[in-house]
Scaffold this active site. Structure first.
Site, PDB file in Angstrom:
ATOM      1  N   HIS A 100     -44.591 -47.143  29.547  1.00 31.38           N
ATOM      2  CA  HIS A 100     -43.869 -47.721  28.415  1.00 31.38           C
ATOM      3  C   HIS A 100     -42.375 -47.684  28.726  1.00 31.38           C
ATOM      4  O   HIS A 100     -41.908 -46.851  29.498  1.00 31.38           O
ATOM      5  CB  HIS A 100     -44.183 -46.864  27.174  1.00 31.38           C
ATOM      6  CG  HIS A 100     -43.683 -47.390  25.881  1.00 31.38           C
ATOM      7  ND1 HIS A 100     -42.360 -47.259  25.491  1.00 31.38           N
ATOM      8  CD2 HIS A 100     -44.309 -48.015  24.858  1.00 31.38           C
ATOM      9  CE1 HIS A 100     -42.212 -47.791  24.281  1.00 31.38           C
ATOM     10  NE2 HIS A 100     -43.377 -48.257  23.871  1.00 31.38           N
ATOM     11  N   ASP A 114     -46.083 -38.224  28.874  1.00 27.58           N
ATOM     12  CA  ASP A 114     -45.941 -39.026  27.652  1.00 27.58           C
ATOM     13  C   ASP A 114     -47.315 -39.071  26.986  1.00 27.58           C
ATOM     14  O   ASP A 114     -48.214 -39.771  27.441  1.00 27.58           O
ATOM     15  CB  ASP A 114     -45.452 -40.425  28.030  1.00 27.58           C
ATOM     16  CG  ASP A 114     -45.475 -41.404  26.860  1.00 27.58           C
ATOM     17  OD1 ASP A 114     -45.942 -41.036  25.764  1.00 27.58           O
ATOM     18  OD2 ASP A 114     -45.045 -42.561  27.060  1.00 27.58           O
ATOM     19  N   GLN A 143     -49.930 -41.988  23.198  1.00 31.59           N
ATOM     20  CA  GLN A 143     -51.209 -42.647  22.946  1.00 31.59           C
ATOM     21  C   GLN A 143     -52.392 -41.688  23.039  1.00 31.59           C
ATOM     22  O   GLN A 143     -53.467 -41.965  22.484  1.00 31.59           O
ATOM     23  CB  GLN A 143     -51.422 -43.783  23.958  1.00 31.59           C
ATOM     24  CG  GLN A 143     -50.446 -44.915  23.825  1.00 31.59           C
ATOM     25  CD  GLN A 143     -50.547 -45.633  22.497  1.00 31.59           C
ATOM     26  OE1 GLN A 143     -51.604 -45.690  21.874  1.00 31.59           O
ATOM     27  NE2 GLN A 143     -49.439 -46.185  22.046  1.00 31.59           N
ATOM     28  N   LYS A 190     -48.372 -42.170  15.353  1.00 35.78           N
ATOM     29  CA  LYS A 190     -49.573 -42.640  16.039  1.00 35.78           C
ATOM     30  C   LYS A 190     -50.780 -41.742  15.790  1.00 35.78           C
ATOM     31  O   LYS A 190     -51.915 -42.129  16.076  1.00 35.78           O
ATOM     32  CB  LYS A 190     -49.301 -42.765  17.546  1.00 35.78           C
ATOM     33  CG  LYS A 190     -48.237 -43.801  17.885  1.00 35.78           C
ATOM     34  CD  LYS A 190     -48.050 -43.939  19.378  1.00 35.78           C
ATOM     35  CE  LYS A 190     -46.819 -44.765  19.722  1.00 35.78           C
ATOM     36  NZ  LYS A 190     -46.901 -46.170  19.299  1.00 35.78           N
ATOM     37  N   CYS A 244     -43.747 -53.263  24.923  1.00 34.67           N
ATOM     38  CA  CYS A 244     -42.748 -52.383  25.556  1.00 34.67           C
ATOM     39  C   CYS A 244     -43.225 -51.919  26.923  1.00 34.67           C
ATOM     40  O   CYS A 244     -43.020 -50.767  27.320  1.00 34.67           O
ATOM     41  CB  CYS A 244     -42.411 -51.191  24.659  1.00 34.67           C
ATOM     42  SG  CYS A 244     -41.582 -51.648  23.132  1.00 34.67           S
TER      43      CYS A 244
END
Length: 407
Positions: free
Chosen positions: A124, A201, A204, A227, A365
């Site tokens: 991302h 990261d 998600q 999220k 993104c």
């Protein structure tokens, strides 16, 4: 094993009961932001009605209650990630701010000309741009590990890019554009073998996978509340305590200090050193409620349900003329990115909205991913704990009807 309580879960999300353009809402944009259960909505309302005050600075009752709920939320996040100590949990606005914090604090203090940062080609923008900025500031070099046409990381190429010059590896746990789930534990081991630190990261991943930062062995882990069915404007950064203690603050102001004079300032210990100013107090409390809600359903149960959905959606997508999936990794989360012949993804998104179906259309993104697959954008249906096979059927039906118009 008890059946997955889909009807009860859907009833917990009031927004799902509405109609859009005269059709029942089918919300398939969870990778961008998930909807909020009553448990989160009610917690936010209750906090503002009963307990709101600024925190850490007050001796009055409301201030003490608000502080207690804020710090209890930090402990909830610690348990959620299985961090060793609550001091390792820094509240931030979200994954983007967490990565920028590490880049500007750890990166600016530890990187020099010729050092290397390694990321992957599926990242991302939030895990690309902060590293580009710190490379410009320090003279470090950004390296990119390639992916294949399935959207899987090429592990041998990744390992070849690791050298004594690699100081940091920043990698997504799960790709927002492709759904690919990376073997992060293996990647962390590879990086550590070369002396590099690792940031993951997890934006998600955390709504779909159980995350144990101690088992993973990562140095930093970041995620966003919105999220994982929580409020916007709140997230968390996990950092190893020793690293956080050695890192300088990246923002100055109230709360992050021990003493201030015009000649010198002494900073507070982590995590407060990185939480300048009045934080997102209610949002942190709401994040804790979201985590507790998810844990009440069970991440294993959610993962199994979503795995069934993505398998079913993948099978049904093969029925749609001219549809091509973008991202077919063997290990992937509940994300279906696709393009359709003769129909731009933005048009697909607009037409699907007329069927009450909310999907994301664009580059997500992740423009380098689009460039790699030579597409301007994709349409992305992303599934959450409350989605159903019936909603997949509606998506496929709508796509077939839309394609007839363009045939």
């Amino acid at each position: 094993m008890s059946a997955y309580p889909i009807d009860r879960i859907r009833a917990d999300f009031p927004i799902l009961a509405q109609q859009v353009r005269g059709k029942p809402l089918v919300y398939l944009d969870n990778a961008a932001s998930a909807q909020k259960p009553n448990a989160v909505i009610d917690t936010l309302a209750d906090f503002y009605r009963r307990d709101f005050a600024n925190i850490h600075r007050s001796v009055h009752t409301l201030g003490e209650r608000a502080t207690a709920r804020y710090e209890a939320a930090r402990e909830t996040v610690r348990q959620f990630l299985n961090a060793e100590a609550v001091e390792e949990i820094v509240f931030v606005r979200g994954t983007t701010e967490a990565i920028n914090l590490v880049a500007q604090s750890w990166g600016h203090s530890n990187l020099k000309e010729g050092d290397e940062i390694l990321i992957t080609a599926m990242e991302h923008h939030s895990n690309i741009v902060p590293w580009q900025l710190v490379c410009q500031q320090t003279g470090a070099v950004l390296k990119v590990a390639p992916i294949d046409t399935h959207g899987e990381l090429l592990l041998e190429a990744f390992e070849r890019l690791l050298t004594a010059r690699t100081k940091l590896v920043a990698v997504t746990h799960m790709s927002n554009a492709l759904g690919t789930i990376n073997p992060v534990e293996r990647l962390i081991d590879m990086a550590h073998a070369h002396g590099a630190k690792v940031l993951v990261d997890g934006a998600q991943a955390v709504p779909h996978l159980a995350v144990d930062v101690q088992a993973l062995g990562c140095d930093f882990y970041a995620f966003s509340g919105h999220k994982v069915y929580g409020p916007t404007g709140i997230g968390a950064l996990y950092g190893r305590r020793g690293l956080l203690e050695a890192m300088p603050p990246w923002q100055g102001g109230g709360e992050m200090i021990r003493t201030v004079t015009f000649e010198k300032t002494e900073y507070a210990d982590p995590p407060y050193k990185f939480e300048a100013g009045t934080p997102a107090i209610a949002e942190a409390v709401g994040l804790a409620a979201a985590i507790e809600y998810v844990q009440g359903i069970g991440l294993e149960a959610i993962a199994a349900h979503e795995h069934d959905l993505i398998q079913y959606a993948t099978e049904r997508a093969a029925e749609v003329p001219g549809l091509r999936l973008i991202g077919t990794a063997r290990h992937k989360g509940a994300i279906l990115s696709f393009v359709v012949d003769r129909v731009h993804p933005h048009d697909l998104g607009t037409f699907l909205d007329h069927y009450g179906i909310a999907v994301r259309a664009g580059h997500h993104c992740a423009m380098p991913v689009m460039d790699f697959f030579r597409v301007p954008a994709t349409a992305r249906a992303s599934f959450g704990m409350y989605n159903t096979r019936e909603e997949v059927d509606l998506l496929i039906y709508a796509l077939k009807e839309i394609i007839k118009v363009f045939s």
